[in-house]
Design an enzyme around this catalytic site. Sequence first.
Site, PDB file in Angstrom:
ATOM      1  N   SER A   9      20.819  57.415  24.358  1.00  0.00           N
ATOM      2  CA  SER A   9      20.349  57.453  25.752  1.00  0.00           C
ATOM      3  C   SER A   9      21.217  56.625  26.693  1.00  0.00           C
ATOM      4  CB  SER A   9      18.876  57.050  25.850  1.00  0.00           C
ATOM      5  OG  SER A   9      18.078  57.934  25.090  1.00  0.00           O
ATOM      6  N   ASN A  67      29.585  63.674  22.706  1.00  0.00           N
ATOM      7  CA  ASN A  67      29.140  64.481  21.569  1.00  0.00           C
ATOM      8  C   ASN A  67      28.240  65.584  22.115  1.00  0.00           C
ATOM      9  OD1 ASN A  67      28.065  65.556  19.254  1.00  0.00           O
ATOM     10  ND2 ASN A  67      26.929  63.721  18.647  1.00  0.00           N
ATOM     11  N   LYS A  96      26.947  67.987  20.600  1.00  0.00           N
ATOM     12  CA  LYS A  96      25.991  68.473  19.590  1.00  0.00           C
ATOM     13  C   LYS A  96      26.015  70.003  19.575  1.00  0.00           C
ATOM     14  CE  LYS A  96      23.526  64.155  19.976  1.00  0.00           C
ATOM     15  NZ  LYS A  96      22.271  63.414  19.900  1.00  0.00           N
ATOM     16  N   GLU A 141      21.567  62.620  12.877  1.00  0.00           N
ATOM     17  CA  GLU A 141      21.041  63.993  12.766  1.00  0.00           C
ATOM     18  C   GLU A 141      21.560  64.665  11.494  1.00  0.00           C
ATOM     19  OE1 GLU A 141      22.322  65.122  16.682  1.00  0.00           O
ATOM     20  OE2 GLU A 141      20.808  63.777  17.528  1.00  0.00           O
ATOM     21  N   GLU A 161      24.189  53.579  16.645  1.00  0.00           N
ATOM     22  CA  GLU A 161      23.241  54.444  17.336  1.00  0.00           C
ATOM     23  C   GLU A 161      21.842  54.219  16.752  1.00  0.00           C
ATOM     24  OE1 GLU A 161      25.298  58.103  19.217  1.00  0.00           O
ATOM     25  OE2 GLU A 161      24.766  58.613  17.173  1.00  0.00           O
ATOM     26  N   GLY A 196      18.372  60.551  22.235  1.00  0.00           N
ATOM     27  CA  GLY A 196      17.698  61.683  22.884  1.00  0.00           C
ATOM     28  C   GLY A 196      16.286  61.376  23.342  1.00  0.00           C
ATOM     29  N   HIS A 199      26.425  61.001  11.487  1.00  0.00           N
ATOM     30  CA  HIS A 199      25.461  60.953  12.593  1.00  0.00           C
ATOM     31  C   HIS A 199      24.039  61.005  12.016  1.00  0.00           C
ATOM     32  CE1 HIS A 199      23.274  61.979  16.215  1.00  0.00           C
ATOM     33  NE2 HIS A 199      24.335  61.588  16.908  1.00  0.00           N
TER      34      HIS A 199
END
Length: 258
Positions: free
Chosen positions: A214, A9, A11, A98, A168, A174, A96
């Site tokens: 991560s 991904n 992003k 985000e 996730e 991240g 996701h």
Amino acid sequence: MKSKLVIGNWKMNQSFEEAESLATAIQDEIAEIHLQTEVVICPPFPYLELITDLADEANFYAGAQNCSQFNNGAYTGEVSAEMLVSLGVEFCIVGHSERRKYFGETNAIIAEKVNRLMEHELIPVVCCGEQLEDRKAGNHFKVVETQIQESLFHLSKEEIEHVVIAYEPVWAIGTGETATPAQAEEMHRFIRTLIEKKYGTEIAFNTYIIYGGSCNAKNAMDLFSQENVDGGLIGGASLKAADFVQIIEAAETAVCEN
Ligand code: 13P
């Protein structure tokens, strides 16, 4: 033992030129490997055609990072599942964290996106995962259960078979802080049991449940060796060809060792 699935991904990163050289480098390196692992690359929308063009010859599939919950029409700025199919895209990430955090996506919106993807025979990669506060309070199983029930459990048996679930944990995305292999395995097993209760053992066994947060070249092998971890959804480490390829190699090795 089923093969693993590794999804990159990207992003909102890379210029067009950088995207082109990253994709070509990945293609060149994985051309050397006799892959059992399924590999998917999810670039930003403007670069999708680059990936679908390469995917014809390369050992990977093209995936999008999002799609609209609506069919084609007057929705300025949106990209429909129908458009993705017309480009040759085969996978699409939805829900996701985000998107949940910055764009207000709810489980109900995610369920609609899953429906659009199903209608166009795209494979949804549906994300779930708890916040750090949820885990500290011991609510992580409940949070993930609700996300899965509300975004996926309206699907029929025939439909759920085409869904990939990505666990996730938000606190691991991240941050450099990865879930331990035991924490990932515990949650993946829990998710598989939810699917088993609703759809039966065979579908539960066949469903891909991949880990993101991560995951990198160093820890991938330990994570992928867990019984219920069927691969990874890779953010930062998918932006470096060498790291991403090492993660794919870890997936190959984990299958052989299991
Ligand atoms: P990182 O691998 O950068 O933590 O991102 C994970 C992720 O969000 C993939 O979708």
